[in-house]
Write an enzyme that holds these catalytic residues in place. Structure first.
Site, PDB file in Angstrom:
ATOM      1  N   GLU A   1       4.530  -0.396   1.675  1.00 33.07           N
ATOM      2  CA  GLU A   1       4.675  -0.608   0.227  1.00 33.07           C
ATOM      3  C   GLU A   1       4.606  -2.078  -0.174  1.00 33.07           C
ATOM      4  O   GLU A   1       4.502  -2.399  -1.351  1.00 33.07           O
ATOM      5  CB  GLU A   1       5.989  -0.022  -0.314  1.00 33.07           C
ATOM      6  CG  GLU A   1       6.117   1.469  -0.190  1.00 33.07           C
ATOM      7  CD  GLU A   1       7.407   1.995  -0.816  1.00 33.07           C
ATOM      8  OE1 GLU A   1       8.026   1.271  -1.634  1.00 33.07           O
ATOM      9  OE2 GLU A   1       7.809   3.121  -0.482  1.00 33.07           O
ATOM     10  N   GLU A  38       0.839  -1.200   0.000  1.00 31.56           N
ATOM     11  CA  GLU A  38       0.000   0.000   0.000  1.00 31.56           C
ATOM     12  C   GLU A  38       0.872   1.247   0.000  1.00 31.56           C
ATOM     13  O   GLU A  38       2.051   1.199   0.313  1.00 31.56           O
ATOM     14  CB  GLU A  38      -0.943   0.028   1.215  1.00 31.56           C
ATOM     15  CG  GLU A  38      -0.356  -0.470   2.535  1.00 31.56           C
ATOM     16  CD  GLU A  38       0.815   0.316   3.054  1.00 31.56           C
ATOM     17  OE1 GLU A  38       0.790   1.578   2.956  1.00 31.56           O
ATOM     18  OE2 GLU A  38       1.781  -0.297   3.548  1.00 31.56           O
TER      19      GLU A  38
END
Length: 376
Positions: free
Chosen positions: A341, A198
């Site tokens: 991430e 994310e």
């Protein structure tokens, strides 16, 4: 017209239909895989979670011939209106910068993904920048291309949950269905495993709020400094979450209500990815705290989805271990990472690769004419 189903009703019906297709993993394939592990010329169960997770993947795939040659990281990118309350160090412009750099391959996770032979699919599911909004459920298109920012925007960022619900129920359903759609498309393109990631400024605030509501735990216990808040900033963040939960009163018995009131589109999209793993029978790696909160939402929506999840690492965020405990999953790595991430999930793929190399290539006791170990 009376009796006509609303868009929210149509989306809810579609989600219910998809969840009814979820079935248990193939226990026979998992057992056959563990038998293969036990036949290898090494002490029984000595590779621990590597053995268990390879067997788990076999159960998901329905075959003891486990192969993870084609792997994808799906990074859900979205902005959060709650940053208006001063709970972050940076603004939403950073979300767009990092997402765009994911597409060109110059962020931490894309560099790591290259080393782990993993394709990266950043998704604009709710960034504050301009972009086309989805109209209803995503339609089938061509092949999904890695290193391309996929346009799946539900809205240009959530609303500020300090002032009201973060999203509507229709928006939450749409975002969950985006994740399911992408999981199905990647499975159809031949991917063997998905990693979740994310990017979204403010998403440790939304994740802490969702976690506190799901587990009925004190906000202080579920909230950390995220991307480097000061002690004063942390206290402000805790206060914002506490007041929002008191005012909005999310229903712990209704995971979608929690998502609607204090969640984020990135969390909703990852929730859909985990559900999509169970629907389309593809293993999905949990990343860190934010990803694990999405996994917990998915498990609450469909308990069987947990059997399709693999925990990569335990986040440095305070609630990281608590969420994994609630999921009943053990992480493969403990590296004190808190970058996000999808970095932890991608790192775990390299560890799984080593386990698979042993599984496929190591000699058995029979090969070496040595009596096999027996449990005592």
């Amino acid at each position: 017209m009376d009796g006509e189903m609303t868009m929210e009703g149509k989306l809810a019906a579609r989600l219910d239909e998809l969840l009814r297709s979820v079935s248990p993993v193939d226990e026979d394939a998992a057992r056959d895989t563990q038998k293969r592990w036990d036949s290898l010329a090494k002490p029984l169960k000595s590779l621990g979670l590597l053995e268990k997770n390879v067997a788990k993947i076999a159960g998901i795939h329905g075959s003891s011939r486990v192969d993870l040659k084609k792997r994808a990281l799906v990074a859900m990118c979205a902005d959060n209106g709650v940053i208006e309350e001063g709970v972050t160090q940076t603004g939403s412009e950073v979300t767009a910068i990092v997402a765009e750099n994911m597409a060109v391959g110059s962020t931490t996770v894309t560099v790591m993904a290259e080393a782990a032979r993993t394709d990266v699919f950043p998704v604009d599911i709710g960034m504050a920048t301009e972009g086309c909004l989805l109209e209803g459920v995503p339609k089938e298109e061509g092949e999904l291309l890695s290193r391309t920012l996929l346009p799946r925007k539900v809205r240009r960022g959530t609303r500020n949950f300090a002032k009201g619900p973060a999203m509507t129920r229709e928006e939450a359903l749409r975002a969950v269905l985006v994740g399911i759609e992408i999981a199905g498309r990647l499975k159809a393109q031949g991917y063997d495993i998905l990693a979740t990631g994310e990017m979204g400024i403010g998403n440790t605030t939304t994740s802490s709020a969702v976690a506190a509501a799901l587990l009925s735990q004190p906000v202080e216990q579920m909230t950390g400094k995220g991307a480097g808040l000061s002690d004063e900033g942390l206290q402000r963040k805790i206060k914002v979450i506490q007041e929002a939960l008191e005012n909005l009163k999310p229903d712990r018995e209704d995971p979608m209500d929690i998502l609607v009131k204090v969640g984020g589109y990135d969390i909703a999209g990852m929730t859909g990815l985990f559900l999509g793993g169970a629907i389309y029978r593809i293993p999905v790696l949990i990343d860190g705290f934010i990803s694990s909160v999405a996994a917990l939402l998915a498990m609450n929506l469909e308990p069987l989805s947990r059997d399709y999840m693999i925990a990569s690492h335990v986040s440095k965020e305070p609630a990281g271990q608590l969420i994994l405990d609630e999921l009943g999953l053990k992480p493969m790595l403990c590296c004190e990472m808190c970058l996000g991430e999808g970095t932890g999930a991608v790192a775990a793929l390299s560890v799984l690769d080593m386990g698979l190399t042993v599984y496929h290539r190591m000699a058995t006791f029979d090969d070496m004419n040595v009596e096999q170990y027996q449990p005592l």
